[in-house]
Design an enzyme around this catalytic site. Sequence first.
Site, PDB file in Angstrom:
ATOM      1  N   ASN A  26      -2.275  -1.934  13.766  1.00 57.03           N
ATOM      2  CA  ASN A  26      -3.717  -1.686  13.710  1.00 57.03           C
ATOM      3  C   ASN A  26      -4.081  -0.329  14.304  1.00 57.03           C
ATOM      4  OD1 ASN A  26      -3.788  -4.237  12.663  1.00 57.03           O
ATOM      5  ND2 ASN A  26      -4.792  -5.197  14.422  1.00 57.03           N
ATOM      6  N   THR A  78     -39.274  26.477 -10.642  1.00 54.82           N
ATOM      7  CA  THR A  78     -39.558  25.146 -10.118  1.00 54.82           C
ATOM      8  C   THR A  78     -39.890  24.277 -11.325  1.00 54.82           C
ATOM      9  OG1 THR A  78     -41.943  25.520  -9.827  1.00 54.82           O
ATOM     10  CG2 THR A  78     -40.510  26.084  -7.971  1.00 54.82           C
ATOM     11  N   HIS A  79     -39.464  23.022 -11.297  1.00 51.18           N
ATOM     12  CA  HIS A  79     -39.640  22.115 -12.436  1.00 51.18           C
ATOM     13  C   HIS A  79     -38.988  22.675 -13.704  1.00 51.18           C
ATOM     14  CE1 HIS A  79     -42.648  19.932 -10.032  1.00 51.18           C
ATOM     15  NE2 HIS A  79     -43.110  21.133  -9.713  1.00 51.18           N
ATOM     16  N   SER A  87     -13.321  24.359 -28.835  1.00 48.93           N
ATOM     17  CA  SER A  87     -13.604  23.136 -29.572  1.00 48.93           C
ATOM     18  C   SER A  87     -12.461  22.842 -30.532  1.00 48.93           C
ATOM     19  CB  SER A  87     -14.922  23.286 -30.345  1.00 48.93           C
ATOM     20  OG  SER A  87     -15.054  22.287 -31.327  1.00 48.93           O
ATOM     21  N   GLU A 140     -18.694  21.262 -16.185  1.00 48.79           N
ATOM     22  CA  GLU A 140     -19.111  19.909 -16.565  1.00 48.79           C
ATOM     23  C   GLU A 140     -18.299  18.856 -15.810  1.00 48.79           C
ATOM     24  OE1 GLU A 140     -20.754  20.659 -21.105  1.00 48.79           O
ATOM     25  OE2 GLU A 140     -18.646  20.155 -20.803  1.00 48.79           O
ATOM     26  N   TYR A 180      -9.357  -6.111  13.261  1.00 49.23           N
ATOM     27  CA  TYR A 180      -8.764  -5.747  11.976  1.00 49.23           C
ATOM     28  C   TYR A 180      -8.798  -6.891  10.983  1.00 49.23           C
ATOM     29  CZ  TYR A 180      -5.646  -3.853   8.481  1.00 49.23           C
ATOM     30  OH  TYR A 180      -5.127  -3.392   7.291  1.00 49.23           O
ATOM     31  N   LYS A 192      -8.362   3.527   2.304  1.00 52.69           N
ATOM     32  CA  LYS A 192      -7.647   4.759   1.995  1.00 52.69           C
ATOM     33  C   LYS A 192      -7.908   5.225   0.565  1.00 52.69           C
ATOM     34  CE  LYS A 192      -4.110   3.111   5.134  1.00 52.69           C
ATOM     35  NZ  LYS A 192      -4.879   1.852   5.306  1.00 52.69           N
ATOM     36  N   LYS A 194     -16.844  28.080 -30.412  1.00 51.20           N
ATOM     37  CA  LYS A 194     -17.310  27.501 -29.155  1.00 51.20           C
ATOM     38  C   LYS A 194     -16.547  28.016 -27.936  1.00 51.20           C
ATOM     39  CE  LYS A 194     -19.916  24.667 -28.616  1.00 51.20           C
ATOM     40  NZ  LYS A 194     -19.695  23.213 -28.684  1.00 51.20           N
ATOM     41  N   SER A 234       0.815  -1.208   0.000  1.00 49.08           N
ATOM     42  CA  SER A 234       0.000   0.000   0.000  1.00 49.08           C
ATOM     43  C   SER A 234       0.852   1.262   0.000  1.00 49.08           C
ATOM     44  CB  SER A 234      -0.930   0.011   1.219  1.00 49.08           C
ATOM     45  OG  SER A 234      -0.178  -0.004   2.430  1.00 49.08           O
TER      46      SER A 234
END
Length: 458
Positions: free
Chosen positions: A109, A154-155, A276, A289, A316, A324, A282, A22
């Site tokens: 541990n 709303t909506h 773009s 995003e 453990y 992690k 663009k 690790s």
Amino acid sequence: MKLWSGRFAQETDPRVESFTESISFDVRLARHDVRGSQAHATMLAKVGLLTEQERDQIVNELNAILARIENGDLELSPSLEDVHMHIESALIEKLGDVGRKLHTGRSRNDQVATDMKLFTREAIEHIDRLLQDAQCALVDRTERDVDVILPGYTHLQRAMPVMAGHYWLAYCEKFQRDRDRLSDCLRRVNVSPLGCAALAGTSLPIDRDYTTELLGFSEPAANSLDVSSDRDYQIEFVSALALIATHLSGWAEEWILWFSTEFGFLKLPDAYTTGSSIMPQKRNPDVLELIRGKSARVMASVSQLLLLVKNLPMAYNRDLQEDKLALFDAYDTIAACLELVPDIISGAELQVDRIRERLDEGFLDATALMEYLIKRGVPMRSGHGIVGRLVAECEQRGCRLSDLTLAEFQAASDRVDETVFDVLGPDNAVAALQSYGSGGRAAVAEQTQRWKQQLSES
């Protein structure tokens, strides 16, 4: 290679070393591991299990080892598995038997648990500061856009007008709930596992209260068996991060829409847009995003941790090494997003003229008209029906409510007089809003001052 055990007759298969290591990701815990080890060594000297000279040798050499790691001068090997064994091995190489004494009364541990709690505590404090920076940027926008009225939705349909500051402060509220969740999580993070050893504690005369104090924890954990398996605090922290991701994703989605030609409400800074490869005109909201997209990784980390621990027996298990990866990725992702948020908020420009020229669309004053009727004694549901019929008539004629004549209003309800025009139009509709927490000018000004004071004190 099994440096710490005489139990095994065979060397570890190199493939197993690679599979179980690790160090490739937990090396970032080096600073926390050194801090925990120095506190442990200081405690061992206090209770007589180390001499003061041995303590000083260990503390000083740990500082030197940390510097080597941070400078890239300590070779990292899968054969030593993790950051803890790398540091201990380097200590033993330098100090011999003195270095071998450091692990007295301690297991990997509780060492791992201590390191991860120190890391998580620091991560919470960092995310909290970043959220506060975002809130400050939002409050600054509130004062900058003090006279701007926005259509509320709303909506995704136009509903009622609100002051722009009401929109900015709505995200202040969301981020404050995020900060409150982090603060509450911190109470459970800030409990010291150190000294619980493998699972049952130790017969050695260690002083857990002392290491708790040295490491700035609030109290020592009360059950050694629970400590070695407890990852609740990680799940709680990552869950809080997932809610932050949800808020950021919703904000990004709105601004992506606002930035589109169809809305045209917002101009993003060039520094946070891209072009773009084929279409020269663009300007793409790629950063927003990606904030929206990266939220999925954070949300997935919650499931990853829950699935990791759901079948584990007490104490453990090596499965927990995988915790992690989920926590680090969720934290890194949210931190990276939040680093950009204040500058995007500050640098964006509301297209006020474009917003204003379309503000009369969508009958944003319809609710204000209904409440005008209520104030004049018309039952709410009756008023709702009256205004609905007037809106339908305006749609057929292609006009606004404010274009109707007084006679037409009075034909719909005999409770109407010339004061009806005082509530029509988005400016009047906003001016009529007065309840606590509403989107009206006075309420927003009150909340802005509250937020300025709150943020200056936090």
